[in-house]
Motif scaffolding. Sequence first.
Motif, PDB file in Angstrom:
ATOM      1  N   ASP A   1       0.723  -1.350  -4.702  1.00  0.00           N
ATOM      2  CA  ASP A   1      -0.688  -1.712  -4.827  1.00  0.00           C
ATOM      3  C   ASP A   1      -1.493  -0.468  -5.192  1.00  0.00           C
ATOM      4  O   ASP A   1      -1.789   0.369  -4.344  1.00  0.00           O
ATOM      5  CB  ASP A   1      -1.181  -2.297  -3.500  1.00  0.00           C
ATOM      6  CG  ASP A   1      -2.618  -2.814  -3.593  1.00  0.00           C
ATOM      7  OD1 ASP A   1      -3.283  -2.551  -4.610  1.00  0.00           O
ATOM      8  OD2 ASP A   1      -3.062  -3.475  -2.624  1.00  0.00           O
TER       9      ASP A   1
ATOM     10  N   PRO B   1       0.854  -1.186   0.000  1.00  0.00           N
ATOM     11  CA  PRO B   1       0.000   0.000   0.000  1.00  0.00           C
ATOM     12  C   PRO B   1       0.889   1.235   0.000  1.00  0.00           C
ATOM     13  O   PRO B   1       2.056   1.172   0.409  1.00  0.00           O
ATOM     14  CB  PRO B   1      -0.786  -0.123   1.311  1.00  0.00           C
ATOM     15  CG  PRO B   1       0.093  -0.951   2.186  1.00  0.00           C
ATOM     16  CD  PRO B   1       0.816  -1.917   1.273  1.00  0.00           C
TER      17      PRO B   1
ATOM     18  N   GLN C   1      -4.494  -0.155  -5.849  1.00  0.00           N
ATOM     19  CA  GLN C   1      -5.845  -0.135  -5.293  1.00  0.00           C
ATOM     20  C   GLN C   1      -5.846   0.442  -3.873  1.00  0.00           C
ATOM     21  O   GLN C   1      -6.911   0.670  -3.300  1.00  0.00           O
ATOM     22  CB  GLN C   1      -6.433  -1.550  -5.270  1.00  0.00           C
ATOM     23  CG  GLN C   1      -6.497  -2.208  -6.625  1.00  0.00           C
ATOM     24  CD  GLN C   1      -7.263  -1.392  -7.647  1.00  0.00           C
ATOM     25  OE1 GLN C   1      -8.376  -0.938  -7.374  1.00  0.00           O
ATOM     26  NE2 GLN C   1      -6.677  -1.190  -8.812  1.00  0.00           N
ATOM     27  N   ARG C   2      -4.663   0.649  -3.337  1.00  0.00           N
ATOM     28  CA  ARG C   2      -4.556   1.158  -1.963  1.00  0.00           C
ATOM     29  C   ARG C   2      -3.542   2.290  -1.901  1.00  0.00           C
ATOM     30  O   ARG C   2      -2.401   2.120  -1.466  1.00  0.00           O
ATOM     31  CB  ARG C   2      -4.174   0.023  -0.998  1.00  0.00           C
ATOM     32  CG  ARG C   2      -5.263  -1.027  -0.832  1.00  0.00           C
ATOM     33  CD  ARG C   2      -4.974  -1.911   0.373  1.00  0.00           C
ATOM     34  NE  ARG C   2      -3.762  -2.707   0.166  1.00  0.00           N
ATOM     35  CZ  ARG C   2      -3.079  -3.276   1.167  1.00  0.00           C
ATOM     36  NH1 ARG C   2      -3.458  -3.088   2.425  1.00  0.00           N
ATOM     37  NH2 ARG C   2      -2.021  -4.008   0.900  1.00  0.00           N
TER      38      ARG C   2
ATOM     39  N   LYS D   1      -4.222   3.738   8.120  1.00  0.00           N
ATOM     40  CA  LYS D   1      -4.406   2.285   8.051  1.00  0.00           C
ATOM     41  C   LYS D   1      -5.878   1.923   7.869  1.00  0.00           C
ATOM     42  O   LYS D   1      -6.206   0.958   7.163  1.00  0.00           O
ATOM     43  CB  LYS D   1      -3.838   1.620   9.295  1.00  0.00           C
ATOM     44  CG  LYS D   1      -2.323   1.658   9.371  1.00  0.00           C
ATOM     45  CD  LYS D   1      -1.808   0.994  10.651  1.00  0.00           C
ATOM     46  CE  LYS D   1      -0.291   0.952  10.674  1.00  0.00           C
ATOM     47  NZ  LYS D   1       0.233   0.342  11.921  1.00  0.00           N
TER      48      LYS D   1
ATOM     49  N   ARG E   1      -7.611   5.878  -2.591  1.00  0.00           N
ATOM     50  CA  ARG E   1      -8.410   5.156  -1.609  1.00  0.00           C
ATOM     51  C   ARG E   1      -8.945   6.119  -0.538  1.00  0.00           C
ATOM     52  O   ARG E   1      -9.990   5.877   0.063  1.00  0.00           O
ATOM     53  CB  ARG E   1      -7.545   4.077  -0.961  1.00  0.00           C
ATOM     54  CG  ARG E   1      -8.288   3.104  -0.061  1.00  0.00           C
ATOM     55  CD  ARG E   1      -9.185   2.162  -0.861  1.00  0.00           C
ATOM     56  NE  ARG E   1      -9.621   1.050  -0.060  1.00  0.00           N
ATOM     57  CZ  ARG E   1      -9.050  -0.160  -0.095  1.00  0.00           C
ATOM     58  NH1 ARG E   1      -8.015  -0.386  -0.900  1.00  0.00           N
ATOM     59  NH2 ARG E   1      -9.502  -1.138   0.654  1.00  0.00           N
TER      60      ARG E   1
ATOM     61  N   LEU F   1      -6.660   2.446   4.254  1.00  0.00           N
ATOM     62  CA  LEU F   1      -6.006   1.433   3.414  1.00  0.00           C
ATOM     63  C   LEU F   1      -6.597   0.040   3.581  1.00  0.00           C
ATOM     64  O   LEU F   1      -6.398  -0.821   2.725  1.00  0.00           O
ATOM     65  CB  LEU F   1      -4.510   1.375   3.732  1.00  0.00           C
ATOM     66  CG  LEU F   1      -3.667   2.577   3.314  1.00  0.00           C
ATOM     67  CD1 LEU F   1      -2.250   2.468   3.898  1.00  0.00           C
ATOM     68  CD2 LEU F   1      -3.625   2.702   1.803  1.00  0.00           C
ATOM     69  N   ARG F   2      -7.334  -0.178   4.654  1.00  0.00           N
ATOM     70  CA  ARG F   2      -7.834  -1.505   4.983  1.00  0.00           C
ATOM     71  C   ARG F   2      -8.754  -2.049   3.905  1.00  0.00           C
ATOM     72  O   ARG F   2      -9.597  -1.309   3.385  1.00  0.00           O
ATOM     73  CB  ARG F   2      -8.576  -1.457   6.329  1.00  0.00           C
ATOM     74  CG  ARG F   2      -8.914  -2.813   6.893  1.00  0.00           C
ATOM     75  CD  ARG F   2      -9.461  -2.654   8.282  1.00  0.00           C
ATOM     76  NE  ARG F   2     -10.656  -1.797   8.320  1.00  0.00           N
ATOM     77  CZ  ARG F   2     -11.141  -1.253   9.424  1.00  0.00           C
ATOM     78  NH1 ARG F   2     -10.519  -1.434  10.576  1.00  0.00           N
ATOM     79  NH2 ARG F   2     -12.217  -0.509   9.374  1.00  0.00           N
TER      80      ARG F   2
ATOM     81  N   VAL G   1      -3.250   6.289  -0.597  1.00  0.00           N
ATOM     82  CA  VAL G   1      -3.820   7.383   0.189  1.00  0.00           C
ATOM     83  C   VAL G   1      -2.916   8.600   0.057  1.00  0.00           C
ATOM     84  O   VAL G   1      -1.688   8.487   0.181  1.00  0.00           O
ATOM     85  CB  VAL G   1      -3.964   6.988   1.675  1.00  0.00           C
ATOM     86  CG1 VAL G   1      -4.288   8.205   2.538  1.00  0.00           C
ATOM     87  CG2 VAL G   1      -5.048   5.928   1.835  1.00  0.00           C
TER      88      VAL G   1
END
Length: 271
Positions: free
Chosen positions: A113, A41, A115-116, A267, A154, A270-271, A118
């Motif tokens: 990643d 992430p 998709q994650r 976090k 994200r 990102l979860r 921030v």
Amino acid sequence: MGGSLEQHQGRVDDYFHRLAYGNDPFQYGELYLPESPGPHPVVQLTHGGFWRKAYDLTLMHGLAEHLVTQGIAAWNIEYRRIGNPGGAWPGTFLDVAAATDYLSILAPTYKLDMQRVVAVGHSAGGHLACWLACRHLLPRDSAIRTERTPLRLRGVVSLAGVVDLQQAWQLHLGQNAVQELLQASLTEQPARYMEASPAALLPSGIPQVLVHGSADDRVPIEISQAYAHKARAAGEHIRLLELPGADHFILIDPGSEAWQLTVKEIKHLLR
């Protein structure tokens, strides 16, 4: 703060990469990678300093180094600022957008990643982080809209961010820093203020967290409070964390309780 690039790289050479996302000397970022194999992430860090050239990405070194210990890659970006050739309107915005989208190019090599991701920014960087979440809403003819499809974030975390440029202009924050950034007053170029201000572009559709100290004498907490109210009214998923007694700079102290709280929020996003 942070020391020279050579000194800094010497400390963390095993997980630190200086990478250019453009041809200008200020168009680069520092990528920090965790020891785990990935995919990682990513937190993109955008420093503040009222968008001026006197301040640079060394402000965020401590945060980047802490994030990798938490298993999170950090992309600490530099960009052209007020006083740099090509900085301010529109270059500052185009640089931050390009640096963000460059993550997609880096992803295969460095096992990131996408998709994650921030975006986290402090002060003026908080403004830019929130703007990244909204830039897909820009008019097609905007000078700060890029041809590339914006990377989908994200979430966003603003640390004492200047998230409403119209309000900041009215308050003359940073000795009229917003007017320097946009190279015009609100009355002269209202469209620039609409396109550059996250508060004017809502809703973004991306979760946002605002962290702000009650004792901030650089960016008053009222800016985040008003933005949160406007965002909620627009249907945005937003959290405002007001920290009693916290000043402007404690938010970027990696040893502070404020930063530990911020990491928990990161976090969660990102979860």
